[in-house]
Design an enzyme around this catalytic site. Structure first.
Site, PDB file in Angstrom:
ATOM      1  N   ARG A   1      -8.114   0.109   0.836  1.00 23.57           N
ATOM      2  CA  ARG A   1      -8.179  -0.941   0.144  1.00 23.57           C
ATOM      3  C   ARG A   1      -9.014  -1.090  -0.626  1.00 23.57           C
ATOM      4  O   ARG A   1      -8.876  -2.122  -1.793  1.00 23.57           O
ATOM      5  CB  ARG A   1      -9.738  -2.153   1.004  1.00 23.57           C
ATOM      6  CG  ARG A   1     -10.691  -0.897   0.862  1.00 23.57           C
ATOM      7  CD  ARG A   1     -11.362  -1.277   3.001  1.00 23.57           C
ATOM      8  NE  ARG A   1     -10.718  -0.873   3.528  1.00 23.57           N
ATOM      9  CZ  ARG A   1     -11.329  -0.777   5.203  1.00 23.57           C
ATOM     10  NH1 ARG A   1     -13.136  -1.713   5.313  1.00 23.57           N
ATOM     11  NH2 ARG A   1     -11.235  -0.572   5.746  1.00 23.57           N
TER      12      ARG A   1
ATOM     13  N   LYS B   1      -9.949  12.837   8.332  1.00 24.88           N
ATOM     14  CA  LYS B   1      -9.972  12.659   9.758  1.00 24.88           C
ATOM     15  C   LYS B   1      -9.512  13.264  10.464  1.00 24.88           C
ATOM     16  O   LYS B   1      -9.460  15.375   9.874  1.00 24.88           O
ATOM     17  CB  LYS B   1      -8.263  12.389   8.906  1.00 24.88           C
ATOM     18  CG  LYS B   1      -8.129  10.502   9.085  1.00 24.88           C
ATOM     19  CD  LYS B   1      -6.089   9.761   8.597  1.00 24.88           C
ATOM     20  CE  LYS B   1      -6.167   8.863   8.554  1.00 24.88           C
ATOM     21  NZ  LYS B   1      -6.768   7.535   8.402  1.00 24.88           N
TER      22      LYS B   1
ATOM     23  N   ASP C   1       1.754   6.107   6.048  1.00 22.27           N
ATOM     24  CA  ASP C   1       0.544   4.967   5.384  1.00 22.27           C
ATOM     25  C   ASP C   1       1.531   4.879   4.298  1.00 22.27           C
ATOM     26  O   ASP C   1       0.731   3.660   3.330  1.00 22.27           O
ATOM     27  CB  ASP C   1      -0.648   6.376   4.832  1.00 22.27           C
ATOM     28  CG  ASP C   1      -1.880   5.388   4.837  1.00 22.27           C
ATOM     29  OD1 ASP C   1      -2.040   4.483   5.946  1.00 22.27           O
ATOM     30  OD2 ASP C   1      -3.094   5.558   4.867  1.00 22.27           O
TER      31      ASP C   1
ATOM     32  N   ASP D   1      -2.353  10.340   4.018  1.00 22.13           N
ATOM     33  CA  ASP D   1      -3.791   9.740   3.831  1.00 22.13           C
ATOM     34  C   ASP D   1      -4.710  11.093   4.949  1.00 22.13           C
ATOM     35  O   ASP D   1      -4.552  11.038   6.160  1.00 22.13           O
ATOM     36  CB  ASP D   1      -3.916   8.612   4.395  1.00 22.13           C
ATOM     37  CG  ASP D   1      -5.679   8.360   4.762  1.00 22.13           C
ATOM     38  OD1 ASP D   1      -6.332   8.713   3.995  1.00 22.13           O
ATOM     39  OD2 ASP D   1      -5.669   7.451   5.349  1.00 22.13           O
TER      40      ASP D   1
ATOM     41  N   LYS E   1       0.830  -1.175   0.156  1.00 21.72           N
ATOM     42  CA  LYS E   1      -0.346  -0.169  -0.240  1.00 21.72           C
ATOM     43  C   LYS E   1       1.377   1.295  -0.011  1.00 21.72           C
ATOM     44  O   LYS E   1       1.286   1.563   1.660  1.00 21.72           O
ATOM     45  CB  LYS E   1      -0.776  -0.056   1.298  1.00 21.72           C
ATOM     46  CG  LYS E   1      -1.739   1.098   1.297  1.00 21.72           C
ATOM     47  CD  LYS E   1      -2.407   1.242   2.571  1.00 21.72           C
ATOM     48  CE  LYS E   1      -3.391   2.261   3.219  1.00 21.72           C
ATOM     49  NZ  LYS E   1      -3.849   2.886   4.567  1.00 21.72           N
TER      50      LYS E   1
END
Length: 505
Positions: free
Chosen positions: A340, A266, A277, A259, A254
């Protein structure tokens, strides 16, 4: 940093030109030379006999300008039963004893007759204790330690383990470097350049941009990237250590270089840590660096989908439906569940290599941190043999993981009224439902998912990347190469054809 392995007695170690010498002393046996009365061994024995050094692992005693000993500073440290964890503890403690004095550029680490895994642990502990991040400092204080001589009783008996340890250090430090860099110094394009720097030494690199990714049909990956001004990169690495016909292991990392959470923004507190990340991507780069040093007889493919997750005017919105490379449609209920989405397209792409196994590595869920903390990475697998191999590799490499469930019932939470699947399934069992989402895109291929959200970096005063799970991956690949030599290399023809895989989707 240069590591050298030498067969040394304690007397020879004491005669080596260096700034400091660390002598590990186990509970059983003699850390020195029983047949010799050299100054170093005599000093250590006298200190032990007079009770000046307690028996607990990590206890140390330091000396300066010890008569008859060439290194200026000496640290005698207890290492308990001589196991890998106790040796790591001892070396870390000895480095603490050396702090505060003049810089140590040349070190002798005398291990004597400690077993190979203890030697490996010592090398990794030296690297960990001396590591410094300097890239974005205006007045960097680089690592002082430049050369380490590791003294052992029998070099031939530990050479292969030592070589693995040094290669792992090289890979782990590359992973740390890229994970530690601020996001404006580690864009998707920067990651692609880091991958290109690995070319040669048996490694080939291909980089795809937005147009190529769109042509492939990676709609989930494109959706995550569309809110950022930084163009995405899909990085494909090939390590060829076996015949071209031999089925590879595919590693998928990943690569979210920052992010924000996207529209599902967030909280501001600790958001700076979201530069980490891309820890999965960094671990793939680091593993390939180690492969270039070790050259195992194995084929390995690395896939890194790299992009930012930003809340721009073009950003994907909660409720949007996108079509993945597999053909499955996805309802994006939470844009902060973006990892994902980029991984699912990469996992589908991985199947074109007809792999023997696919392993994805991702800082995927906070739920995994709640479940396992910072000690073990979460392991999910659809294949018991692959899970066992990864568990054993993690234990051997002191980079442990823990197998988590993949019961079919967990997938019920991902049902959607507007798409084939939703990208989140609620708070309950969040790490498991994330893995169940990914499982939809691997079908019958032996697959494992490592959730490293709790192990890829540390917070607080020791904030920084750990370089995990590079040690686990390197050990697994070496074990896999050894198994292939014993059992024979699986040919690509043993995997399903492209036609049958496409039909399955």
């Amino acid at each position: 940093m240069d590591f050298q392995l030498k067969t040394l007695t304690a007397h020879e170690a004491a005669s080596t030109e260096a700034d400091a010498l660390i002598l590990l002393w186990p509970d059983a046996g003699d850390g020195g030379d029983a047949a010799q009365a050299d100054p170093l061994t005599l000093w250590a024995r006298q200190a032990l006999a007079e009770g000046d050094l307690k028996a607990e692992p990590g206890q140390w005693l330091a000396a300066h300008r010890l008569p008859g000993v060439r290194p200026r500073r000496v640290v005698l440290v207890r290492c308990g039963d001589g196991s890998a964890p106790r040796v790591r503890q001892a070396v870390s403690a000895a480095f603490g004893a050396l702090k505060g004095g003049s810089p140590v550029r040349r070190l002798v680490l005398q291990l004597g007759a400690l077993p190979p895994l203890a030697v490996r642990s010592a090398v990794l502990a030296v690297a960990e204790a001396s590591y410094r991040y300097t890239t974005t400092l205006s007045e960097p204080q680089p690592r002082a330690l430049a050369a380490v001589t590791v003294g052992v009783a029998n070099r031939e008996g530990v050479q292969s383990t030592f070589d693995e340890a040094v290669a792992t250090v090289r890979g782990q430090e590359l992973a740390k470097e890229w994970a530690n860099r601020p996001a404006n110094h580690a864009t998707p394009s920067d990651l692609a350049e880091a991958a290109k720097a690995l070319q040669g030494r048996g490694i080939a690199v291909e980089v795809l941009g937005p147009k190529e990714v769109a042509k492939l049909g990676m709609g989930a990956f494109l959706a995550v990237a569309q809110g950022s001004d930084q163009p995405l990169r899909f990085i494909v690495l090939h390590y060829r250590g076996a015949a071209k016909s031999v089925a590879p292991v595919v590693l998928v990392g990943k690569g979210i270089t920052f992010d924000t959470g996207g529209i599902s923004l967030k909280p501001a507190a600790d958001m700076d840590e979201m530069k980490f990340d891309m820890g999965g991507a960094a671990s793939v780069l680091g593993t390939f660096e180690a492969l270039a040093h070790l050259r195992p007889a194995l084929n390995v493919v690395g896939l890194i989908p790299a992009c930012e997750n930003m809340p721009g005017g073009r950003a994907v919105k909660p409720g949007d439906v996108v079509r993945s490379l597999s053909g499955q449609t996805i309802e994006i209920l939470n844009t902060d569940a973006e990892g994902r989405l980029i991984l699912c397209d990469a996992l589908t792409y991985a199947q074109r290599f007809q792999p023997r196994a696919v392993i994805d590595i991702a800082t995927l869920t906070g739920a995994c941190v709640i479940a396992l903390g910072q000690v073990r990475s979460g392991l999910f697998a659809n294949d018991d043999e692959l899970a066992r191999a990864l568990l054993e590799a993690g234990d051997a490499a002191a980079d442990p993981c823990w197998r988590m469930p993949l019961d079919e019932e967990y997938g019920e939470a991902l049902k959607s009224s507007f798409a084939d699947v939703a990208n989140v399934g609620g708070r309950a069992a969040g790490a498991v439902t994330a893995a169940k989402f990914l499982q939809r895109f691997v079908k019958d291929v032996p697959w494992a998912h490592l959730d490293i959200a709790g192990t890829a970096w540390k917070s607080g005063k020791d904030k920084g990347a750990t370089g995990r799970p590079v040690p686990l991956l390197v050990r697994y690949l070496l074990d896999e190469a050894a198994r292939a030599q014993t059992q024979g290399q699986p040919d690509r023809s043993t995997r399903p054809s492209k036609r049958s895989r496409r039909a399955a989707h």
